[in-house]
Design a protein around this motif. Structure first.
Motif, PDB file in Angstrom:
ATOM      1  N   GLY A  43       0.780  -1.225   0.000  1.00 12.68           N
ATOM      2  CA  GLY A  43       0.000   0.000   0.000  1.00 12.68           C
ATOM      3  C   GLY A  43       0.809   1.270   0.000  1.00 12.68           C
ATOM      4  N   THR A  44       2.130   1.177  -0.019  1.00 16.32           N
ATOM      5  CA  THR A  44       2.967   2.370  -0.079  1.00 16.32           C
ATOM      6  C   THR A  44       2.878   2.993  -1.469  1.00 16.32           C
ATOM      7  N   VAL A  45       2.623   4.288  -1.530  1.00 21.54           N
ATOM      8  CA  VAL A  45       2.496   4.970  -2.813  1.00 21.54           C
ATOM      9  C   VAL A  45       3.857   5.033  -3.501  1.00 21.54           C
ATOM     10  N   PRO A  61      13.402  -4.169  -3.365  1.00 17.69           N
ATOM     11  CA  PRO A  61      14.299  -3.396  -2.505  1.00 17.69           C
ATOM     12  C   PRO A  61      13.863  -3.463  -1.046  1.00 17.69           C
ATOM     13  N   VAL A  62      14.844  -3.541  -0.155  1.00 17.77           N
ATOM     14  CA  VAL A  62      14.582  -3.558   1.282  1.00 17.77           C
ATOM     15  C   VAL A  62      14.811  -2.153   1.820  1.00 17.77           C
ATOM     16  N   SER A  63      13.851  -1.635   2.551  1.00 19.23           N
ATOM     17  CA  SER A  63      13.940  -0.276   3.055  1.00 19.23           C
ATOM     18  C   SER A  63      15.015  -0.159   4.130  1.00 19.23           C
ATOM     19  N   VAL A 118      19.133  -2.269   9.213  1.00 23.76           N
ATOM     20  CA  VAL A 118      20.024  -2.380   8.057  1.00 23.76           C
ATOM     21  C   VAL A 118      20.137  -0.998   7.424  1.00 23.76           C
ATOM     22  N   ASN A 119      21.220  -0.761   6.687  1.00 22.18           N
ATOM     23  CA  ASN A 119      21.367   0.522   6.007  1.00 22.18           C
ATOM     24  C   ASN A 119      20.751   0.458   4.615  1.00 22.18           C
ATOM     25  N   ALA A 120      20.954   1.502   3.835  1.00 23.44           N
ATOM     26  CA  ALA A 120      20.323   1.579   2.513  1.00 23.44           C
ATOM     27  C   ALA A 120      20.772   0.449   1.597  1.00 23.44           C
ATOM     28  N   GLY A 137      10.606 -10.400   8.002  1.00 25.14           N
ATOM     29  CA  GLY A 137       9.827 -10.130   6.809  1.00 25.14           C
ATOM     30  C   GLY A 137       8.743  -9.100   7.074  1.00 25.14           C
ATOM     31  N   ASP A 138       8.020  -8.743   6.026  1.00 19.58           N
ATOM     32  CA  ASP A 138       6.906  -7.815   6.160  1.00 19.58           C
ATOM     33  C   ASP A 138       5.868  -8.173   5.116  1.00 19.58           C
TER      34      ASP A 138
END
Length: 446
Positions: A69-71, A376-378, A403-405, A429-430
């Motif tokens: 749901g993230t724009v 990609p992992v935020s 974690v970093n970018a 996870g998410d």
């Protein structure tokens, strides 16, 4: 099929975890995100880019989100954007511009409009369906509903209005098509009860009526105005949701004869069918389950879901993998709109851990690694480090770190007993990333 529904705001509620057993309480929301939508027209799922594309007729735009749901983008300047359809390769999104008398083509990779095709003044296109290389659209209002086509295979794609000389629908008809039924287009009254349902052979580029039935369905039930409909993956049946009777109706696509039901209770208004044939049925229910899933051909639901909000007409859509079901809901009539996700598919993740082969008791050692995924992992996503040794045979949590970018993480620990210490790193996870874990053994010396 799609209906326009206005709301003061738009939010996303993601329910994660496995599919719920029938009658069980829904999983807790993983997160809520306000989205810039003032109305709802239609939703389609782009499995290639893992995006949901949602039209907003009132604001003349299309909002694009990821599966949580993230724009991730917006396509603006699309007058009255309502019905949506994806090209077979998911490379192009087509949008019926109800207020713009046109159909827009939008590049799903860049989320920009690549072409616009005029349909004629006063046509008011509303509903779309793709059959092969031809895009069909339902258009017209106030007793003058028709179907038109946009031939995309031509060097210069062109619009043809009313290629059928058959039945005139009360308003722009709802449409259905499926790759499993090549050359077939189904059109039905959406604002007329009882409706007329027509199956066309469009393989020649012109709509030729195969069968047309007024008020289909077994007596005395009949059929109400159709909110939504879908063709089964085997290409043999049409499933409709029409408010009344209180079940989804199944018709043989060959002749529209009644061929079964999926019992739902009062006011079914949405249907979506997964690639394996699982039928998701949505109802306008105040206190009962809002969504039911059925194995194809089975009259007893496998699962039931209480969403806690009002399911919108035609508000169900499956991820192309068939592992996630998306439901558009509203907090009461005209209230804020939400997206709820049932059984979201996870993008596989990998997490690594490295440490020195040996370390001294009572001295700090550094552990590090990297979290990666297909998506990609935020930055800020967290991983948990656990140590198991002779003093903690069941394991003890050392720390939780972000974690970093680039997905890298680093943590430190001071082991207090000699012997072998096994360190485990876990990523929970998410809504869109799968869980992952890894271990490493370190020999702790004096």
């Amino acid at each position: 099929m799609q209906r326009t529904l206005l709301g003061a705001s738009f939010a996303v509620v993601v329910a994660t975890g496995s599919l719920l057993a029938a009658g069980a309480a829904p999983a807790a929301a993983d997160g809520t995100a306000a989205l810039p939508l003032s109305s709802y027209g239609n939703v389609v799922v782009d499995g290639v880019h893992r995006h949901l594309l949602i039209s907003d007729p009132q604001s003349s735009k299309i909002v694009v989100t990821d599966y949580s749901g993230t724009v991730v983008g917006q396509v603006t300047g699309e007058p009255g954007a309502q019905g949506l359809a994806l090209s077979p390769d998911s490379g192009t999104l087509f949008a019926a511009l109800h207020s713009g008398d046109a159909i827009a083509a939008i590049d799903t990779a860049t989320l920009t409009e690549s072409a616009r095709y005029a349909t004629g003044a006063g046509t008011d296109p509303a509903h779309l369906a793709m059959v092969g290389s031809t895009l069909w659209f339902g258009y017209g209002d106030g007793g003058a509903g028709r179907i038109g086509s946009l031939d995309l295979s031509a060097a210069e794609p062109h619009v043809t209005l009313d290629p059928s000389t058959g039945y005139q629908f009360y308003a722009a008809p709802v449409l259905a098509s499926s790759p499993s039924a090549p050359g077939v287009l189904v059109a039905a009254d959406a604002d007329s009860s009882p409706p007329t349902v027509t199956v066309y052979d469009v393989s020649s580029g012109t709509a030729v009526t195969k069968v047309s039935v007024h008020d289909p369905g077994s007596s005395p039930s009949g059929t109400g105005d159709i909110s939504d409909m879908a063709i089964t993956p085997d290409g043999k049946e049409l499933v409709t949701a029409s408010g009344a009777p209180y079940f989804l109706q199944v018709f043989k696509l060959a002749d529209l004869s009644a061929d079964g039901t999926y019992p739902t209770g009062p006011y079914p208004d949405a249907v979506a069918i997964a690639p394996d044939g699982t039928v998701a049925a949505g109802v306008d229910a105040s206190y009962d389950d809002d969504v039911y899933t059925f194995a194809q051909g089975q009259g007893t639901p496998e699962h039931g879901y209480e969403l806690g909000q009002l399911l919108l007409p035609a508000g169900l859509a499956w991820d192309p993998s068939g592992t996630a079901l998306f439901a558009l809901t509203a907090d009461g009539y005209g209230g804020p709109i939400s997206l709820q996700v049932i059984g979201a598919p996870d993008s596989p993740s990998t997490v690594t851990i490295t440490a020195p082969a040996t370390a001294r008791k009572g001295h700090a050692l550094t552990l590090k690694g990297r979290l990666t995924s297909q998506l990609p992992v935020s930055a800020g996503s967290r991983v948990t480090l656990t140590r198991t040794d002779s003093a903690n045979p069941g394991g003890t949590v050392v720390t939780t770190v972000p974690v970093n970018a680039a997905g890298a993480w680093k943590a430190a620990d001071i082991p207090l007993v000699r012997g072998t210490a096994v360190y485990r790193i876990d990523y929970a996870g998410d809504a869109t990333h799968g869980a992952a874990s890894a271990t490493v053994a370190v020999t702790i010396t004096k």
